[in-house]
Design an enzyme around this catalytic site. Structure first.
Site, mmCIF file in Angstrom:
data_model
loop_
_atom_site.group_PDB
_atom_site.id
_atom_site.type_symbol
_atom_site.label_atom_id
_atom_site.label_comp_id
_atom_site.label_asym_id
_atom_site.label_seq_id
_atom_site.Cartn_x
_atom_site.Cartn_y
_atom_site.Cartn_z
ATOM 1 N N GLU A 170 43.993 70.783 6.609
ATOM 2 C CA GLU A 170 44.286 70.195 5.294
ATOM 3 C C GLU A 170 42.977 69.832 4.616
ATOM 4 O O GLU A 170 42.079 69.257 5.235
ATOM 5 C CB GLU A 170 45.120 68.910 5.381
ATOM 6 C CG GLU A 170 46.584 69.119 5.622
ATOM 7 C CD GLU A 170 47.373 67.811 5.633
ATOM 8 O OE1 GLU A 170 47.034 66.866 4.876
ATOM 9 O OE2 GLU A 170 48.338 67.728 6.406
ATOM 10 N N GLU A 206 47.955 64.180 12.394
ATOM 11 C CA GLU A 206 47.279 62.927 12.037
ATOM 12 C C GLU A 206 47.761 61.698 12.803
ATOM 13 O O GLU A 206 48.416 60.818 12.251
ATOM 14 C CB GLU A 206 47.414 62.674 10.533
ATOM 15 C CG GLU A 206 46.770 63.737 9.671
ATOM 16 C CD GLU A 206 46.610 63.294 8.224
ATOM 17 O OE1 GLU A 206 47.220 62.283 7.842
ATOM 18 O OE2 GLU A 206 45.867 63.958 7.480
HETATM 19 C C1 BGP Z 1 47.683 63.851 4.790
HETATM 20 C C2 BGP Z 1 49.062 64.232 5.232
HETATM 21 C C3 BGP Z 1 49.835 65.059 4.261
HETATM 22 C C4 BGP Z 1 49.550 64.773 2.809
HETATM 23 C C5 BGP Z 1 48.079 64.529 2.525
HETATM 24 C C6 BGP Z 1 47.780 64.005 1.143
HETATM 25 O O1 BGP Z 1 47.340 62.656 5.362
HETATM 26 O O2 BGP Z 1 49.034 64.937 6.439
HETATM 27 O O3 BGP Z 1 51.176 64.951 4.613
HETATM 28 O O4 BGP Z 1 50.386 63.847 2.273
HETATM 29 O O5 BGP Z 1 47.524 63.630 3.447
HETATM 30 O O6 BGP Z 1 48.018 62.643 1.106
HETATM 31 P P1 BGP Z 1 48.641 61.935 -0.163
HETATM 32 O O7 BGP Z 1 49.934 62.647 -0.389
HETATM 33 O O8 BGP Z 1 48.834 60.519 0.243
HETATM 34 O O9 BGP Z 1 47.675 62.092 -1.250
#
Ligand code: BGP
Length: 469
Positions: A376, A162
């Site tokens: 993800e 990201e």
């Molecule tokens: C993405 C990241 C992850 C994870 C996910 C969920 O942006 O790659 O590391 O954290 O988001 O985000 P959050 O934990 O802020 O809900």
């Protein structure tokens, strides 16, 4: 009769994690510091110790993968476990840890999908301006090369996780350290320098002929105009240029198209800022453009954008209190709340068609993408936990809808080869702490015991049958 949606036989069904969010042991066995160690303490928030204690629990987690037919794990190497200061001396204990993890993966028949950088630049380098500093890009490339040589048991490599959220959270929204807000010059410079570092790494991987595949993981979420008024269409186009096209142009063309560049210039100008990019960088980037083996997509929702003329104002919902998110950026637009669409408690709009649209668009606009992994996707949820049982129907519903979107995109000819749910087990969330859970496996953070959620059984059935039930 209702249509039965299926997935290809060789489709990878994985679970995603990230070193800092899962491992714990933040100072264990010679690990160097990252900025988050001090930042979270200074803010008086939670800490990343022991998180999900993956550092010690990985045999348990990998056995669970095997048991639930999760045939791949996405994980990241913590750069500062290998090079505590980001460069120079190697920490053999860190190296040994990952060899052990990969051996355990093999034992359980789980393919490791390894990311080299997941929001965790070693502090020593972060303090010297992270990726705004081109020397740090070189340190990253050297670290990557070290990993390719050392971890020959790994087949799938991603350079960065990201790039857009790294740049925008650090320098535009200020939700990540160093908490800078509305600095578009830094945001764009960071985006470009990371894309350059990505290209350098891909070229080294290919020039040296390492065995395996390499790609990058981008956060890609569709930007739709809030209405069909020309000014809203334009606002959505600007948001899209900075957060999507800038990255995909860099990855698959090796330069920025005139249209992307003009849109980014318009945003910079509206904020009285500018950026200088060295044209020579495009030589390296163009050489890498056709050498990406895959694209990793992180996708959690979509955005609707309308024209906005005031000063930038933000409120990032970090509490799970629905309806508190505000996102208005001068020079781009306002991301609006769509009350007619479902949202998570953290105000993330749930819109599976956004994933479908995105996949078709990539096939259309960047035809050399080769293949895609959804690296993800998942639902952040306040999971009910009763006597060791978690009935997370909302998550199952979320997953089902997204799998259907995926399966329809595959039917339309998009080459998607696998899916990694965020997250394999519950982990800590960078700015939301421990209450926002995503895992297939519930983690009791006090005892570190794992409990399969209802969704884990659902996921297993899909993986077993390749049918979306
Ligand atoms: C993405 C990241 C992850 C994870 C996910 C969920 O942006 O790659 O590391 O954290 O988001 O985000 P959050 O934990 O802020 O809900």
């Amino acid at each position: 009769m209702k249509k039965q949606h299926t997935l290809p036989e060789d489709f990878i069904m994985g679970g995603a994690t990230a070193a800092y969010q899962a491992e714990g042991a933040t100072t264990g066995d010679g690990k160097g510091q990252v900025i988050w160690d001090t930042f979270l303490v200074d803010k008086g928030r939670y800490t990343a110790d022991p998180a999900s204690d993956f550092y010690h629990q990985y045999p348990v987690d990998l056995e669970l993968c095997k048991k639930f037919n999760i045939n791949s794990i996405r994980l990241s190497i913590a750069w500062s476990r290998i090079f505590p200061k980001g460069c120079g001396e190697v920490n053999r204990k860190g190296v040994e840890f990952y060899h052990n993890v990969f051996a355990e993966c093999k034992k359980n028949g789980v393919i490791p999908f390894v990311t080299l950088h997941h929001f965790d630049t070693p502090k020593e380098l972060f303090d010297k301006d992270d990726f705004l500093n081109r020397e740090n890009a070189e340190h990253f490339v050297n670290y990557a090369k070290f990993c390719f040589e050392e971890f020959s048991e790994v087949y799938y490599w991603s350079t960065f996780n990201e790039i857009y959220p790294v740049a925008s959270n650090q320098y535009l929204l200020g939700s990540f350290p160093p908490e800078v807000q509305f600095n578009f010059s830094k945001t764009v410079t960071c985006l470009h320098n990371m894309m350059y570092a990505h290209a350098r790494t891909v070229n080294i991987f290919k020039d040296y002929g390492y065995t395996g595949e390499i790609g990058v993981v981008h956060s890609l979420e569709m930007k739709y105009p809030a209405t069909d008024k020309p000014e809203d269409i334009h606002a959505a186009k600007l948001d899209d240029a900075l957060s999507i096209r800038f990255l995909l142009d860099a990855t698959y063309l090796g330069y920025y198209t005139d249209s992307t560049w003009q849109d980014v210039q318009e945003i910079l100008a509206a904020n009285n800022q500018s950026v200088a990019i060295d044209e020579k960088d495009f030589v390296e980037m163009k050489r890498a453009a056709d050498r990406n083996d895959f694209l990793g997509i992180n996708n959690y929702g979509s955005h609707w954008v309308k024209k906005y003329e005031g000063e930038s104002t933000l409120n990032y919902n970090t509490t799970g209190e629905k309806g508190t998110q505000v996102y208005r950026i001068k020079g781009i637009g306002e991301r609006i709340v769509r009350n007619d669409l479902p949202k998570t408690d953290w105000d993330w709009i749930i819109y599976p068609k956004g994933l479908y649209d995105l996949l078709l668009r990539i096939k259309e606009e960047y035809s050399n993408y080769n293949k895609i992994f959804i690296t993800e996707n998942g639902l952040g949820y306040k999971d009910p936990f009763e006597d060791g049982v978690v009935m997370d129907d909302a998550r199952i519903d979320y997953l089902r809808q997204h799998f259907i979107a995926l399966s329809e995109a595959i039917e339309q000819g998009v080459n998607v080869k696998g899916y990694f749910i965020w997250s394999l087990m519950d982990v800590f969330s960078w700015v939301n702490g421990y209450k926002k859970r995503y895992g297939l496996f519930y983690v009791d953070f006090d005892t570190q015991k794992r409990y399969p959620k209802e969704s884990a059984y659902w996921y297993k059935l899909v993986s077993d049958t390749k049918t979306i039930i």
